[in-house]
Design a protein around this motif. Structure first.
Motif, PDB file in Angstrom:
ATOM      1  N   THR A 272       6.555   4.699  -0.157  1.00  0.00           N
ATOM      2  CA  THR A 272       5.090   4.760  -0.206  1.00  0.00           C
ATOM      3  C   THR A 272       4.526   5.003   1.186  1.00  0.00           C
ATOM      4  O   THR A 272       3.596   5.801   1.371  1.00  0.00           O
ATOM      5  N   SER A 289      -2.305   6.174  -4.175  1.00  0.00           N
ATOM      6  CA  SER A 289      -0.978   5.577  -4.111  1.00  0.00           C
ATOM      7  C   SER A 289      -0.927   4.314  -4.945  1.00  0.00           C
ATOM      8  O   SER A 289      -1.794   3.445  -4.828  1.00  0.00           O
ATOM      9  N   PRO A 291       1.722   1.559  -5.096  1.00  0.00           N
ATOM     10  CA  PRO A 291       2.980   1.114  -4.478  1.00  0.00           C
ATOM     11  C   PRO A 291       3.875   0.372  -5.468  1.00  0.00           C
ATOM     12  O   PRO A 291       3.430  -0.152  -6.493  1.00  0.00           O
TER      13      PRO A 291
END
Length: 407
Positions: A272, A289, A291
């Motif tokens: 990430t 994103s 994660p």
């Protein structure tokens, strides 16, 4: 939620009765295995599905690089379930039409069980009301059909309901930041990089929605280390005859391509950070994103120095792990803000579909290196006594921003 304790034998009876009887909806097995059974599986999900009017149990097995799914008639599912139970995952979550059951297996062999009623039963099975979503059901969609999510007459396959919901939630999050980014007025195709694209369901759906539904030209490159899923993505793209889609078997962060948008959904641990660093280097307008698997800071968060008062929190493994998850994502969000992104952290999709459901959502266009935020960042580092992995990836330019690098 009341907590009771069981022995191991009663635990297996409880789980088997819930999963193999009517009313079962979903089970998630995760956490540290408490047995000596050798396994590569990090998580197993079991769902109740109906295929050709036959009641079945769908077993999905996940390791660090791939997932395998198989459907088993419920009457024959006991053996497959016994194999999962033998691993003795430390965390089990069961959902039925009537209740949710949380089970924890401790290091000392204790089995703790908590139960609570389901507020709205059968909520996944009631599809009469059509929701306002980017890719609605009830309308034939060739791309969703080729991907195996929808039937030719517009019905969502029961086994793909969770994936369909995830796609629409992701598209809604993307739409939320699209207008404020200025990308629709770019005057050229939007360049999107999907880091850790996996089976590429979301990659293909995003390209389809932008190009075909919004008529907004976009080119997407999917990157993943797993050659097998990359080959499947290429084959699926060829069946679709889609333009503007490319897939590469590469390490995240190693492929330097221009990117207006960087997406990283469930990239493991520091992958990430690699994706975020690539977005910063590319001056991407949007970063999305979600994660997964936060390991880097887990053992570095110690109850010492200013964090001494948190010893009661950090002495428990599961609480330390969740704290490390939160601290890691807080650092990531703050770093993005420091380098010029308006950043927030939102819930991506229901925890019923995935435990990793927090999305870091960032749009470029705010001042870089605000002194108050630099002070916050340095204080957070000092408090925990750690250096985030992402800071190292950003190198000397980020150190200068902090006032700690060479002028």
């Amino acid at each position: 939620m009341a907590i009771t304790e069981l022995n191991t034998a009663n635990l297996q009876d409880l789980v088997s009765q819930v999963i193999l009887r009517p009313g079962f909806r979903r089970a998630t097995f995760s956490g540290v295995p408490r047995s000596h059974v050798a396994t590569n599986w990090q998580r197993v999900i079991i769902r109740a599905v109906e295929i050709r009017e036959q009641d079945q149990r769908q077993f999905s097995y996940f390791d660090s690089t791939k997932d395998i799914t198989k459907n088993v008639p419920t009457r024959d599912a006991a053996a497959a379930l016994a194999e999962v139970l033998a691993i003795a995952f430390s965390a089990i979550h069961l959902t039925t039409d009537a209740e949710e059951i949380d089970i924890r297996l401790t290091k000392k062999g204790k089995v703790q069980v908590g139960r609570k009623p389901v507020v709205t039963a059968n909520r996944d099975r009631q599809h009469n009301r059509i929701k306002a979503v980017p890719l609605p059901e009830g309308r034939a969609d060739r791309v969703l059909t080729v991907m195996g999510i929808m039937t030719a007459d517009g019905r969502i396959k029961p086994t793909m309901r969770a994936k369909y919901n995830q796609i629409n939630e992701f598209l809604k999050q993307f739409l939320h930041v699209l207008e404020s980014s200025g990308l629709p007025a770019l005057g050229r195709p939007i360049e999107i990089l999907d880091c850790g694209c996996g089976s590429s369901y979301l990659t293909i759906a995003l390209q389809h929605y932008l190009n075909d539904n919004l008529e907004l030209p976009a080119q997407i490159t999917g990157v993943d280390l797993n050659e097998e899923v990359i080959q499947k993505s290429v084959q699926r793209t060829e069946r679709l005859g889609a333009n503007g889609l490319a897939f590469r078997c590469e390490q995240i962060g190693a492929l330097e391509v221009p990117a207006d948008v960087v997406v990283a959904l469930h990239a493991c641990d520091t992958a990430t950070d690699d994706a975020i660093a690539q977005a910063v280097r590319s001056k991407a307008e949007i970063v999305l994103s979600v994660p997964c698997c936060h390991h880097h800071l887990n053992k570095s968060l110690l109850a010492q120095g200013q964090a001494e008062a948190l010893r009661p929190l950090l002495r428990h493994g599961i609480l330390q792990q969740r704290t490390a998850d939160i601290v890691t994502d807080a650092f990531r969000a703050l770093i993005l803000r420091l380098v010029g992104y308006r950043t927030d952290v939102v819930e991506f999709t229901s925890t019923e579909h995935t435990a990793r459901n927090l999305m870091i959502r960032a749009v470029r266009g705010v001042p870089v290196g605000e002194p108050a935020l630099v002070a916050e960042y340095l204080q957070l580092k000092e408090f925990w006594g750690v250096t985030p992995y992402l800071e190292g990836l950003l190198g000397e330019s980020f150190q200068q921003l902090l006032g700690q690098g060479k002028p």
